[in-house]
Scaffold this motif. Structure first.
Motif, PDB file in Angstrom:
ATOM      1  N   TYR A  37       0.842  -1.198   0.000  1.00 47.16           N
ATOM      2  CA  TYR A  37       0.000   0.000   0.000  1.00 47.16           C
ATOM      3  C   TYR A  37       0.876   1.247   0.000  1.00 47.16           C
ATOM      4  O   TYR A  37       0.657   2.180  -0.773  1.00 47.16           O
ATOM      5  CB  TYR A  37      -0.913  -0.030   1.232  1.00 47.16           C
ATOM      6  CG  TYR A  37      -1.806   1.175   1.389  1.00 47.16           C
ATOM      7  CD1 TYR A  37      -3.098   1.168   0.878  1.00 47.16           C
ATOM      8  CD2 TYR A  37      -1.369   2.312   2.074  1.00 47.16           C
ATOM      9  CE1 TYR A  37      -3.936   2.272   1.040  1.00 47.16           C
ATOM     10  CE2 TYR A  37      -2.190   3.418   2.234  1.00 47.16           C
ATOM     11  CZ  TYR A  37      -3.470   3.384   1.716  1.00 47.16           C
ATOM     12  OH  TYR A  37      -4.290   4.483   1.875  1.00 47.16           O
ATOM     13  N   GLN A  41       1.047   4.115  -2.916  1.00 46.31           N
ATOM     14  CA  GLN A  41       0.736   5.505  -2.604  1.00 46.31           C
ATOM     15  C   GLN A  41       1.882   6.419  -3.043  1.00 46.31           C
ATOM     16  O   GLN A  41       1.657   7.455  -3.679  1.00 46.31           O
ATOM     17  CB  GLN A  41       0.470   5.654  -1.112  1.00 46.31           C
ATOM     18  CG  GLN A  41       0.015   7.033  -0.711  1.00 46.31           C
ATOM     19  CD  GLN A  41      -0.325   7.108   0.765  1.00 46.31           C
ATOM     20  OE1 GLN A  41       0.262   6.395   1.598  1.00 46.31           O
ATOM     21  NE2 GLN A  41      -1.275   7.947   1.102  1.00 46.31           N
ATOM     22  N   MET A  60      -2.030  -2.403  -7.377  1.00 52.41           N
ATOM     23  CA  MET A  60      -3.308  -1.822  -6.940  1.00 52.41           C
ATOM     24  C   MET A  60      -4.415  -2.877  -6.995  1.00 52.41           C
ATOM     25  O   MET A  60      -5.239  -2.964  -6.080  1.00 52.41           O
ATOM     26  CB  MET A  60      -3.676  -0.624  -7.817  1.00 52.41           C
ATOM     27  CG  MET A  60      -2.758   0.567  -7.642  1.00 52.41           C
ATOM     28  SD  MET A  60      -2.928   1.358  -6.043  1.00 52.41           S
ATOM     29  CE  MET A  60      -4.573   2.002  -6.180  1.00 52.41           C
ATOM     30  N   LEU A  63      -3.985  -5.146  -4.048  1.00 52.64           N
ATOM     31  CA  LEU A  63      -4.467  -4.522  -2.813  1.00 52.64           C
ATOM     32  C   LEU A  63      -5.980  -4.647  -2.688  1.00 52.64           C
ATOM     33  O   LEU A  63      -6.497  -5.017  -1.630  1.00 52.64           O
ATOM     34  CB  LEU A  63      -4.078  -3.043  -2.760  1.00 52.64           C
ATOM     35  CG  LEU A  63      -2.628  -2.702  -2.484  1.00 52.64           C
ATOM     36  CD1 LEU A  63      -2.419  -1.191  -2.629  1.00 52.64           C
ATOM     37  CD2 LEU A  63      -2.208  -3.164  -1.101  1.00 52.64           C
ATOM     38  N   LYS A  64      -6.675  -4.321  -3.752  1.00 55.47           N
ATOM     39  CA  LYS A  64      -8.145  -4.365  -3.731  1.00 55.47           C
ATOM     40  C   LYS A  64      -8.657  -5.792  -3.556  1.00 55.47           C
ATOM     41  O   LYS A  64      -9.613  -6.031  -2.827  1.00 55.47           O
ATOM     42  CB  LYS A  64      -8.701  -3.739  -4.999  1.00 55.47           C
ATOM     43  CG  LYS A  64      -8.435  -2.249  -5.074  1.00 55.47           C
ATOM     44  CD  LYS A  64      -8.821  -1.679  -6.421  1.00 55.47           C
ATOM     45  CE  LYS A  64      -8.406  -0.219  -6.528  1.00 55.47           C
ATOM     46  NZ  LYS A  64      -8.577   0.303  -7.880  1.00 55.47           N
ATOM     47  N   GLN A  67      -7.681  -7.058   0.212  1.00 62.42           N
ATOM     48  CA  GLN A  67      -8.015  -6.235   1.375  1.00 62.42           C
ATOM     49  C   GLN A  67      -8.888  -6.987   2.369  1.00 62.42           C
ATOM     50  O   GLN A  67      -8.724  -6.853   3.579  1.00 62.42           O
ATOM     51  CB  GLN A  67      -8.688  -4.951   0.925  1.00 62.42           C
ATOM     52  CG  GLN A  67      -8.886  -3.952   2.028  1.00 62.42           C
ATOM     53  CD  GLN A  67      -9.341  -2.597   1.510  1.00 62.42           C
ATOM     54  OE1 GLN A  67      -9.755  -2.464   0.363  1.00 62.42           O
ATOM     55  NE2 GLN A  67      -9.255  -1.602   2.352  1.00 62.42           N
ATOM     56  N   ILE A  78      -8.666   3.157  -0.203  1.00 61.93           N
ATOM     57  CA  ILE A  78      -7.586   3.229  -1.178  1.00 61.93           C
ATOM     58  C   ILE A  78      -7.969   4.387  -2.079  1.00 61.93           C
ATOM     59  O   ILE A  78      -8.697   4.233  -3.043  1.00 61.93           O
ATOM     60  CB  ILE A  78      -7.431   1.907  -1.950  1.00 61.93           C
ATOM     61  CG1 ILE A  78      -7.155   0.764  -0.977  1.00 61.93           C
ATOM     62  CG2 ILE A  78      -6.314   2.010  -2.990  1.00 61.93           C
ATOM     63  CD1 ILE A  78      -7.131  -0.620  -1.610  1.00 61.93           C
TER      64      ILE A  78
END
Length: 80
Positions: A37, A41, A60, A63-64, A67, A78
């Motif tokens: 993450y 970022q 990304m 991450l999604k 999560q 996010i």
């Protein structure tokens, strides 16, 4: 995706290579998730510029997708 599969996938990504890899000490999935993450970022805001768009998008998406496997970050936005 199961947590074991998510860990293997994350460890194969370039984003992981340049992250702090904080999961190495304690093998904590939340630490892994937070490490990726943070890199995403920083890359989104142009602070890190050595990621391709494809590498950033892959991270990304990871991450999604993962999560819900975290303990502490299930409700984290996010936003970048």
């Amino acid at each position: 995706m199961k947590q074991e599969e998510a860990i293997l996938k994350a460890h194969q990504m370039y984003v992981y290579e340049i992250s702090e890899q904080s999961d190495q000490e304690n093998h904590d999935f939340d630490a892994l998730w937070q490490s990726l993450y943070d890199v995403c970022q920083l890359a989104t805001y142009g602070i890190l510029d050595d990621l391709s768009e494809e590498e950033l998008n892959e991270a990304m998406d990871w991450l999604k997708e993962t999560q819900s496997l975290t303990k502490n970050y299930q409700n984290k936005d996010i936003y970048f």
